[in-house]
Motif scaffolding. Structure first.
Motif, mmCIF file in Angstrom:
data_model
loop_
_atom_site.group_PDB
_atom_site.id
_atom_site.type_symbol
_atom_site.label_atom_id
_atom_site.label_comp_id
_atom_site.label_asym_id
_atom_site.label_seq_id
_atom_site.Cartn_x
_atom_site.Cartn_y
_atom_site.Cartn_z
ATOM 1 N N ASN B 22 0.812 -1.214 0.000
ATOM 2 C CA ASN B 22 0.000 0.000 0.000
ATOM 3 C C ASN B 22 0.844 1.263 0.000
ATOM 4 O OD1 ASN B 22 -2.378 -1.459 0.038
ATOM 5 N ND2 ASN B 22 -2.574 -1.408 2.254
ATOM 6 N N CYS B 23 0.374 2.248 -0.733
ATOM 7 C CA CYS B 23 1.019 3.558 -0.766
ATOM 8 C C CYS B 23 -0.071 4.618 -0.858
ATOM 9 C CB CYS B 23 1.963 3.670 -1.957
ATOM 10 S SG CYS B 23 2.627 5.338 -2.214
ATOM 11 N N THR B 24 -0.035 5.580 0.049
ATOM 12 C CA THR B 24 -0.924 6.729 -0.026
ATOM 13 C C THR B 24 -0.089 7.994 0.011
ATOM 14 O OG1 THR B 24 -1.237 6.731 2.372
ATOM 15 C CG2 THR B 24 -2.871 5.555 1.059
ATOM 16 N N TYR B 25 -0.644 9.057 -0.492
ATOM 17 C CA TYR B 25 0.127 10.279 -0.586
ATOM 18 C C TYR B 25 -0.697 11.492 -0.194
ATOM 19 C CZ TYR B 25 -2.417 11.195 -4.915
ATOM 20 O OH TYR B 25 -3.411 11.428 -5.838
ATOM 21 N N THR B 26 0.010 12.539 0.132
ATOM 22 C CA THR B 26 -0.576 13.848 0.364
ATOM 23 C C THR B 26 0.165 14.823 -0.530
ATOM 24 O OG1 THR B 26 -1.043 13.324 2.677
ATOM 25 C CG2 THR B 26 -1.043 15.649 2.064
ATOM 26 N N ASP B 54 -6.207 7.853 -12.639
ATOM 27 C CA ASP B 54 -6.713 6.656 -13.317
ATOM 28 C C ASP B 54 -5.689 6.005 -14.253
ATOM 29 O OD1 ASP B 54 -9.904 8.278 -13.591
ATOM 30 O OD2 ASP B 54 -9.174 6.942 -12.018
ATOM 31 N N ASP B 55 -4.521 6.617 -14.394
ATOM 32 C CA ASP B 55 -3.462 5.946 -15.146
ATOM 33 C C ASP B 55 -3.056 4.685 -14.416
ATOM 34 O OD1 ASP B 55 -1.242 8.419 -16.731
ATOM 35 O OD2 ASP B 55 -3.218 7.617 -17.281
ATOM 36 N N LYS B 56 -2.722 3.644 -15.166
ATOM 37 C CA LYS B 56 -2.168 2.420 -14.594
ATOM 38 C C LYS B 56 -0.762 2.248 -15.111
ATOM 39 C CE LYS B 56 -4.581 -1.417 -14.126
ATOM 40 N NZ LYS B 56 -5.304 -2.672 -14.435
ATOM 41 N N GLU B 63 1.692 -3.887 -11.180
ATOM 42 C CA GLU B 63 0.778 -2.838 -11.601
ATOM 43 C C GLU B 63 0.484 -1.905 -10.440
ATOM 44 O OE1 GLU B 63 -2.038 -5.096 -14.917
ATOM 45 O OE2 GLU B 63 -2.786 -4.753 -12.882
ATOM 46 N N ALA B 64 0.176 -0.655 -10.785
ATOM 47 C CA ALA B 64 -0.300 0.290 -9.775
ATOM 48 C C ALA B 64 -1.174 1.304 -10.486
ATOM 49 C CB ALA B 64 0.865 0.989 -9.071
ATOM 50 N N THR B 65 -2.308 1.637 -9.871
ATOM 51 C CA THR B 65 -3.244 2.580 -10.466
ATOM 52 C C THR B 65 -3.305 3.853 -9.633
ATOM 53 O OG1 THR B 65 -4.581 0.777 -11.367
ATOM 54 C CG2 THR B 65 -5.622 2.943 -11.216
ATOM 55 N N TYR B 66 -3.188 4.962 -10.293
ATOM 56 C CA TYR B 66 -3.207 6.286 -9.669
ATOM 57 C C TYR B 66 -4.664 6.606 -9.309
ATOM 58 C CZ TYR B 66 -1.930 11.361 -9.537
ATOM 59 O OH TYR B 66 -1.688 12.676 -9.193
ATOM 60 N N ARG B 67 -4.994 6.569 -8.018
ATOM 61 C CA ARG B 67 -6.349 6.811 -7.545
ATOM 62 C C ARG B 67 -6.396 8.143 -6.816
ATOM 63 N NH1 ARG B 67 -9.244 3.186 -10.409
ATOM 64 N NH2 ARG B 67 -8.751 1.008 -9.890
ATOM 65 N N LYS B 68 -6.913 9.148 -7.498
ATOM 66 C CA LYS B 68 -6.934 10.472 -6.881
ATOM 67 C C LYS B 68 -7.966 10.540 -5.758
ATOM 68 C CE LYS B 68 -6.768 15.367 -7.985
ATOM 69 N NZ LYS B 68 -5.534 15.496 -7.195
ATOM 70 N N GLU B 69 -9.074 9.807 -5.928
ATOM 71 C CA GLU B 69 -10.149 9.892 -4.931
ATOM 72 C C GLU B 69 -9.707 9.324 -3.586
ATOM 73 O OE1 GLU B 69 -10.125 8.199 -7.685
ATOM 74 O OE2 GLU B 69 -10.803 6.142 -7.387
ATOM 75 N N THR B 70 -8.799 8.356 -3.626
ATOM 76 C CA THR B 70 -8.303 7.776 -2.380
ATOM 77 C C THR B 70 -6.848 8.154 -2.136
ATOM 78 O OG1 THR B 70 -7.758 5.730 -3.564
ATOM 79 C CG2 THR B 70 -9.885 5.816 -2.400
#
Lengths: 115, 113
Positions: B22-26, B54-56, B63-70
């Motif tokens: 898991n990776c989250t960012y600010t 939404d880029d993967k 794989e990793a998907t750029y999720r702006k909402e989360t």
């Protein structure tokens, strides 16, 4: 093609001595970064060079640290009066504005041990 | 300020297991997101990247998907191999002037045969 190279690969020095670490970026890359990776910790930004602009030195931990980049290519990171807490792997990276994504390509690092 | 938080390791899996790190960012604005990998005794290598929501990014089965909402960029692989044993770093590229990478602390992965 040739990647980012760094020298030396390992350096052992006595506390209080000065050291110089060298980085040769990928040819044509205008941006150059120095990072430090300490044992058990993440990467710490040190300094950033972009073309002929004034470098961003905001990450240098003390005035014992300095860096220069001659001719827009090779860079030297100098640590004066080394301390044991300076022991770490020093990483250099370069990137090209032309990539559009500013991917940074890393060298193998210099492992510095201060005894 | 900008920051990256990734799950602490070490993570130990058996070969062919499913991997999630898991990776989250600010961040302000719209950073680019990266996963780098450091194999034992080697330098950091770019594994994959994503530049907008939404880029993967994908590479070598990861794989990793750029999720702006989360505000997340979780790394996944369906079937890990022993050769995937390494330290994985999540990073974001500050959209500001200096283009410096903001790093997570790294997650060590060990895959057992």
């Amino acid at each position: 093609g040739a990647g980012v190279s760094q020298s030396p690969s390992n350096k052992v020095t006595e506390k209080g001595k000065d050291v110089e670490l060298r980085c040769d970026p990928i040819s044509g890359h205008t941006a150059l970064y120095w990072y430090r990776q300490s044992l058990g910790q993440g990467l710490e930004f040190l300094i950033y060079f972009q073309g002929n602009s004034a470098p961003d030195k905001s990450g240098l931990p003390s005035d014992r640290f300095s860096a220069e980049r001659t001719g827009g290519s090779v860079s030297t990171l100098t640590i004066q009066r080394t301390q044991q807490e300076d022991s770490a792997v020093y990483l250099c990276a370069s990137s090209s504005p032309g990539s559009g994504i500013y991917e940074q390509y890393f060298g193998p690092g210099t492992r510095l041990t201060v005894t | 300020g900008n920051s990256v938080t990734q799950m602490e390791g070490p993570v130990t899996l058996s070969e062919e297991a499913f991997l999630t790190i898991n990776c989250t960012y600010t961040a302000t604005g719209y950073p680019s997101l990266f996963w780098y990998v450091q194999y034992p005794g080697e330098g950091l290598q770019l594994l994959l990247k994503a530049t907008k929501a939404d880029d993967k990014g994908s590479n070598k089965g990861f794989e990793a998907t750029y999720r702006k909402e989360t505000t997340s960029f979780h790394l996944e692989k369906g079937s890990v191999q022993v050769s995937d044993s390494a330290v994985y770093f999540c990073a974001l590229l500050n959209a500001g002037n200096n283009r410096k990478l903001i790093w997570g602390l790294g997650t060590s992965l060990a895959v057992n045969p």
